[in-house]
Design a protein around this motif. Structure first.
Motif, PDB file in Angstrom:
ATOM      1  N   GLY A  39      11.976   3.813   6.148  1.00 21.60           N
ATOM      2  CA  GLY A  39      12.504   2.452   6.110  1.00 21.60           C
ATOM      3  C   GLY A  39      12.309   1.668   7.391  1.00 21.60           C
ATOM      4  O   GLY A  39      12.858   0.591   7.553  1.00 21.60           O
ATOM      5  N   LYS A  40      11.524   2.211   8.283  1.00 21.82           N
ATOM      6  CA  LYS A  40      11.203   1.517   9.527  1.00 21.82           C
ATOM      7  C   LYS A  40       9.851   0.850   9.356  1.00 21.82           C
ATOM      8  O   LYS A  40       8.967   1.389   8.705  1.00 21.82           O
ATOM      9  CB  LYS A  40      11.145   2.490  10.698  1.00 21.82           C
ATOM     10  N   GLN A  41       9.676  -0.306   9.942  1.00 25.73           N
ATOM     11  CA  GLN A  41       8.407  -1.018   9.826  1.00 25.73           C
ATOM     12  C   GLN A  41       7.394  -0.395  10.767  1.00 25.73           C
ATOM     13  O   GLN A  41       7.650  -0.316  11.963  1.00 25.73           O
ATOM     14  CB  GLN A  41       8.605  -2.498  10.143  1.00 25.73           C
ATOM     15  N   PRO A  42       6.236   0.069  10.258  1.00 25.29           N
ATOM     16  CA  PRO A  42       5.223   0.655  11.143  1.00 25.29           C
ATOM     17  C   PRO A  42       4.573  -0.393  12.029  1.00 25.29           C
ATOM     18  O   PRO A  42       4.601  -1.536  11.776  1.00 25.29           O
ATOM     19  CB  PRO A  42       4.198   1.268  10.194  1.00 25.29           C
ATOM     20  N   ILE A  86       0.810  -1.231   0.000  1.00 24.75           N
ATOM     21  CA  ILE A  86       0.000   0.000   0.000  1.00 24.75           C
ATOM     22  C   ILE A  86       0.836   1.270   0.000  1.00 24.75           C
ATOM     23  O   ILE A  86       0.370   2.317  -0.409  1.00 24.75           O
ATOM     24  CB  ILE A  86      -1.004   0.054   1.180  1.00 24.75           C
ATOM     25  N   GLY A  87       2.082   1.183   0.469  1.00 24.23           N
ATOM     26  CA  GLY A  87       2.930   2.365   0.563  1.00 24.23           C
ATOM     27  C   GLY A  87       3.143   3.019  -0.790  1.00 24.23           C
ATOM     28  O   GLY A  87       3.416   2.352  -1.781  1.00 24.23           O
ATOM     29  N   ALA A 147      -0.643   8.953   9.637  1.00 20.48           N
ATOM     30  CA  ALA A 147       0.448   9.732   9.050  1.00 20.48           C
ATOM     31  C   ALA A 147       1.777   9.351   9.705  1.00 20.48           C
ATOM     32  O   ALA A 147       2.817   9.311   9.036  1.00 20.48           O
ATOM     33  CB  ALA A 147       0.177  11.220   9.198  1.00 20.48           C
ATOM     34  N   GLU A 148       1.750   9.035  10.995  1.00 16.26           N
ATOM     35  CA  GLU A 148       2.972   8.636  11.694  1.00 16.26           C
ATOM     36  C   GLU A 148       3.494   7.299  11.168  1.00 16.26           C
ATOM     37  O   GLU A 148       4.698   7.138  10.960  1.00 16.26           O
ATOM     38  CB  GLU A 148       2.721   8.544  13.209  1.00 16.26           C
ATOM     39  N   ASP A 149       2.593   6.338  10.961  1.00 16.30           N
ATOM     40  CA  ASP A 149       3.001   5.046  10.406  1.00 16.30           C
ATOM     41  C   ASP A 149       3.537   5.213   8.992  1.00 16.30           C
ATOM     42  O   ASP A 149       4.506   4.565   8.602  1.00 16.30           O
ATOM     43  CB  ASP A 149       1.837   4.054  10.414  1.00 16.30           C
ATOM     44  N   TYR A 150       2.900   6.080   8.229  1.00 19.60           N
ATOM     45  CA  TYR A 150       3.376   6.351   6.871  1.00 19.60           C
ATOM     46  C   TYR A 150       4.796   6.903   6.912  1.00 19.60           C
ATOM     47  O   TYR A 150       5.663   6.467   6.158  1.00 19.60           O
ATOM     48  CB  TYR A 150       2.440   7.331   6.157  1.00 19.60           C
ATOM     49  N   GLN A 151       5.052   7.840   7.817  1.00 19.10           N
ATOM     50  CA  GLN A 151       6.389   8.436   7.917  1.00 19.10           C
ATOM     51  C   GLN A 151       7.428   7.381   8.311  1.00 19.10           C
ATOM     52  O   GLN A 151       8.534   7.357   7.778  1.00 19.10           O
ATOM     53  CB  GLN A 151       6.384   9.587   8.930  1.00 19.10           C
ATOM     54  N   LYS A 152       7.072   6.493   9.239  1.00 15.62           N
ATOM     55  CA  LYS A 152       7.978   5.396   9.610  1.00 15.62           C
ATOM     56  C   LYS A 152       8.298   4.535   8.399  1.00 15.62           C
ATOM     57  O   LYS A 152       9.445   4.158   8.168  1.00 15.62           O
ATOM     58  CB  LYS A 152       7.340   4.522  10.697  1.00 15.62           C
ATOM     59  N   GLU A 202      -1.623  10.556   1.076  1.00 14.59           N
ATOM     60  CA  GLU A 202      -2.970  10.466   0.504  1.00 14.59           C
ATOM     61  C   GLU A 202      -3.101   9.266  -0.426  1.00 14.59           C
ATOM     62  O   GLU A 202      -4.092   8.547  -0.402  1.00 14.59           O
ATOM     63  CB  GLU A 202      -3.316  11.755  -0.243  1.00 14.59           C
ATOM     64  N   GLU A 203      -2.086   9.045  -1.247  1.00 15.20           N
ATOM     65  CA  GLU A 203      -2.117   7.904  -2.163  1.00 15.20           C
ATOM     66  C   GLU A 203      -2.043   6.586  -1.378  1.00 15.20           C
ATOM     67  O   GLU A 203      -2.688   5.610  -1.736  1.00 15.20           O
ATOM     68  CB  GLU A 203      -0.966   7.985  -3.164  1.00 15.20           C
TER      69      GLU A 203
END
Length: 100
Positions: A97-100, A27-28, A88-93, A33-34
């Motif tokens: 390159g960090k696993q959310p 999904i990333g 948004a925080e998980d997306y940034q992780k 938004e995408e």
């Protein structure tokens, strides 16, 4: 939805392991938004029988497993709803390159 399912199968063939791909690896996307839009479409793939989720609660991982052909009656069997937060925080992780 059919095109998105084909994309899932292609990504699993290219980057997946054991016939599945990590949820965030699929999904990333380039923007948050995408990514949310892709998570939304993935929910439909699962709901309509194009794929399933493998959830490992001990490892805290989620993988998407596409079916080779859609399940004929995906909503006829008992199923459970699985909410997956796409913050948004998980997306940034994920972007770092960090696993959310």
């Amino acid at each position: 939805l059919e095109c998105y399912w084909q994309e899932l199968k292609l990504k699993v063939a290219e980057k997946g392991q054991d016939g599945k791909i990590g949820y965030w690896d699929f999904i990333g996307a380039g923007t948050y938004e995408e990514t949310v839009q892709r998570a939304f479409l993935t929910a439909f793939l699962v709901t309509y029988g194009y794929a399933t989720l493998e959830i490992d609660r001990l490892e805290e991982t989620i993988a998407i497993v596409p079916y080779s052909s859609p399940r004929q009656e995906p909503l006829s069997m008992q199923s459970a709803s699985v909410p997956i937060a796409v913050s948004a925080e998980d997306y940034q992780k994920w972007k770092e390159g960090k696993q959310p």
